[in-house]
Design an enzyme around this catalytic site. Sequence first.
Site, PDB file in Angstrom:
ATOM      1  N   ARG A 164       0.839  -1.215   0.000  1.00 36.73           N
ATOM      2  CA  ARG A 164       0.000   0.000   0.000  1.00 36.73           C
ATOM      3  C   ARG A 164       0.872   1.263   0.000  1.00 36.73           C
ATOM      4  NH1 ARG A 164      -3.143  -3.468  -0.626  1.00 36.73           N
ATOM      5  NH2 ARG A 164      -5.307  -3.575   0.071  1.00 36.73           N
ATOM      6  N   SER A 244     -10.469  -0.406   3.385  1.00 33.12           N
ATOM      7  CA  SER A 244      -9.687  -0.569   4.621  1.00 33.12           C
ATOM      8  C   SER A 244      -9.224   0.804   5.108  1.00 33.12           C
ATOM      9  CB  SER A 244      -8.440  -1.420   4.361  1.00 33.12           C
ATOM     10  OG  SER A 244      -8.803  -2.689   3.883  1.00 33.12           O
ATOM     11  N   GLU A 342      -4.574   4.138   6.442  1.00 36.91           N
ATOM     12  CA  GLU A 342      -4.288   3.854   5.034  1.00 36.91           C
ATOM     13  C   GLU A 342      -4.914   4.890   4.106  1.00 36.91           C
ATOM     14  OE1 GLU A 342      -4.578   2.037   1.184  1.00 36.91           O
ATOM     15  OE2 GLU A 342      -6.309   1.683   2.442  1.00 36.91           O
TER      16      GLU A 342
HETATM   17  N1  EPU Z   1     -10.727 -10.932  10.484  1.00 39.48           N
HETATM   18  C1  EPU Z   1     -11.256 -10.975  11.751  1.00 39.48           C
HETATM   19  N2  EPU Z   1     -12.531 -10.535  11.917  1.00 39.48           N
HETATM   20  C2  EPU Z   1     -13.280 -10.112  10.881  1.00 39.48           C
HETATM   21  C3  EPU Z   1     -12.741 -10.061   9.585  1.00 39.48           C
HETATM   22  C4  EPU Z   1     -11.454 -10.487   9.400  1.00 39.48           C
HETATM   23  O1  EPU Z   1     -10.610 -11.382  12.713  1.00 39.48           O
HETATM   24  O2  EPU Z   1     -14.441  -9.723  11.118  1.00 39.48           O
HETATM   25  C5  EPU Z   1      -9.336 -11.414  10.292  1.00 39.48           C
HETATM   26  C6  EPU Z   1      -9.324 -12.888   9.871  1.00 39.48           C
HETATM   27  O3  EPU Z   1      -8.218 -13.506  10.495  1.00 39.48           O
HETATM   28  C7  EPU Z   1      -9.089 -12.798   8.379  1.00 39.48           C
HETATM   29  C8  EPU Z   1      -8.162 -11.584   8.312  1.00 39.48           C
HETATM   30  O4  EPU Z   1      -8.690 -10.675   9.286  1.00 39.48           O
HETATM   31  O5  EPU Z   1      -8.466 -13.944   7.863  1.00 39.48           O
HETATM   32  C9  EPU Z   1      -8.059 -10.940   6.968  1.00 39.48           C
HETATM   33  O6  EPU Z   1      -9.305 -10.460   6.520  1.00 39.48           O
HETATM   34  P1  EPU Z   1      -9.554 -10.187   4.968  1.00 39.48           P
HETATM   35  O7  EPU Z   1      -9.238 -11.402   4.179  1.00 39.48           O
HETATM   36  O8  EPU Z   1     -10.920  -9.603   4.829  1.00 39.48           O
HETATM   37  O9  EPU Z   1      -8.458  -9.143   4.533  1.00 39.48           O
HETATM   38  P2  EPU Z   1      -7.792  -7.852   5.221  1.00 39.48           P
HETATM   39  O10 EPU Z   1      -6.370  -8.123   5.524  1.00 39.48           O
HETATM   40  O11 EPU Z   1      -8.638  -7.349   6.331  1.00 39.48           O
HETATM   41  C10 EPU Z   1      -6.862  -6.914   2.956  1.00 39.48           C
HETATM   42  C11 EPU Z   1      -6.857  -5.609   2.228  1.00 39.48           C
HETATM   43  C12 EPU Z   1      -8.200  -5.404   1.507  1.00 39.48           C
HETATM   44  C13 EPU Z   1      -8.421  -6.564   0.539  1.00 39.48           C
HETATM   45  C14 EPU Z   1      -8.407  -7.870   1.355  1.00 39.48           C
HETATM   46  C15 EPU Z   1      -8.533  -9.094   0.471  1.00 39.48           C
HETATM   47  C16 EPU Z   1      -5.365  -4.116   3.461  1.00 39.48           C
HETATM   48  C17 EPU Z   1      -5.263  -2.901   4.315  1.00 39.48           C
HETATM   49  N3  EPU Z   1      -6.613  -4.503   3.140  1.00 39.48           N
HETATM   50  O12 EPU Z   1      -7.852  -6.813   3.990  1.00 39.48           O
HETATM   51  O13 EPU Z   1      -8.092  -4.204   0.741  1.00 39.48           O
HETATM   52  O14 EPU Z   1      -9.663  -6.437  -0.138  1.00 39.48           O
HETATM   53  O15 EPU Z   1      -7.139  -7.979   2.064  1.00 39.48           O
HETATM   54  O16 EPU Z   1      -7.336  -9.280  -0.202  1.00 39.48           O
HETATM   55  O17 EPU Z   1      -4.351  -4.696   3.108  1.00 39.48           O
HETATM   56  C18 EPU Z   1      -8.489  -1.855   0.839  1.00 39.48           C
HETATM   57  O18 EPU Z   1      -7.270  -1.711   0.775  1.00 39.48           O
HETATM   58  O19 EPU Z   1      -9.284  -0.876   0.878  1.00 39.48           O
HETATM   59  C19 EPU Z   1      -9.040  -3.205   0.889  1.00 39.48           C
HETATM   60  C20 EPU Z   1     -10.354  -3.439   1.079  1.00 39.48           C
END
Ligand code: EPU
Length: 346
Positions: A164, A244, A342
């Site tokens: 990012r 995010s 972010e």
């Molecule tokens: N999780 C929880 N509780 C929840 C939701 C998630 O504990 O309610 C934990 C779980 O362990 C899950 C982990 O968070 O496995 C990761 O969640 P998710 O796969 O939704 O991904 P993220 O790391 O929260 C990142 C990007 C998103 C992108 C997703 C999918 C960043 C800052 N965000 O989110 O990007 O869509 O991966 O690849 O890296 C954005 O940048 O605006 C964005 C939405």
Amino acid sequence: MHLDQKVSLKALNTFGMEAEARYFVEAKTHSEVLTLLNYRHMIHMPILFMGGGSNVLLTRDFSGIVIRISSKGITVKEETATHVFVTAEAGENWDEFVQHCVASGWAGLENLSLIPGRLGAAPIQNIGAYGVEVRDVIDSVQIIEIDSGKQKRFTNAECQFGYRDSIFKRALKGKVIILNVTFKLLKISPSDQGSILKLDYGDIRSELQALNVTVPTIADVREAVCNIRRRKLPDPAEIGNAGSFFKNPVVNSELATSLRHNFPEIPVYPQAASTGPVKIPAAWLIDQCGWKGYRDGDAGVHVNQPLVLVNYGSATGRQILDLANRISDSVHQKFGIRLEIEVNVV
Ligand code: EPU
């Protein structure tokens, strides 16, 4: 070009924040961008460049000129036996461009489906989702220097991409405008697609299974990613948000070890090296602090994805920022980790 005065930005940012621009103008071509830059030297006013407004939190009125880059165009620059080099203008809608590439049989962008915003913003924060970052397929980025009006093409390496992150968020912040981006995409026949698709992140495989797909194509991956996103992430057309709000923090191995000791269930993102810094999902940290689904007036934390802060209607940018600070403080207190914002706070 029309220079409008006292323009509401509410419909121009996906958080739906009410903020007023003293002046607002839309630039549809490179020469219009140049004209505006020349004009800028005469008026000495702050300028804010906006694309789709999908990664910004407006916390105040803007007492200068807001310039929206709306240039359009998609051109194939070069084709080899295996690759296509395609240049797209900054004002193109990101997801429409992804859809165009998928429909043309060009692989590389399908995992980045349904990300809101305009194309010119993609390299700035190196958008990423479902195991792919846009830097993986960017060949070069054409920019214009705000002070000199000179154009330059940055190679992928010169963009200094990180998680990012890019040179456009750091050394060149506020100094250049992105005019267009050239992508290097893979040309593949449907029968070869299975071997190059990135299917290992999160729920992609199970979603493909639910769609009854056994040998996926790039179009299937796009459909799977769209389905997952629609389920998990709020649609900005319905609930204001900017995706995010925080980055996923990267912590050093010492802190990671002590966190694993105190919180054995803590998830970590797989890293290339088994030792060294690790990335932890901020969503988990925020969830553990009890914020998921929290709401204070119209400012809230999304019910399905606590990394996304939401505006249920009339929250102000300051209220969202205040909520973000409270979340960040509680995560710091419990885990000793400082979350980094972010979105671009203006
Ligand atoms: N999780 C929880 N509780 C929840 C939701 C998630 O504990 O309610 C934990 C779980 O362990 C899950 C982990 O968070 O496995 C990761 O969640 P998710 O796969 O939704 O991904 P993220 O790391 O929260 C990142 C990007 C998103 C992108 C997703 C999918 C960043 C800052 N965000 O989110 O990007 O869509 O991966 O690849 O890296 C954005 O940048 O605006 C964005 C939405």
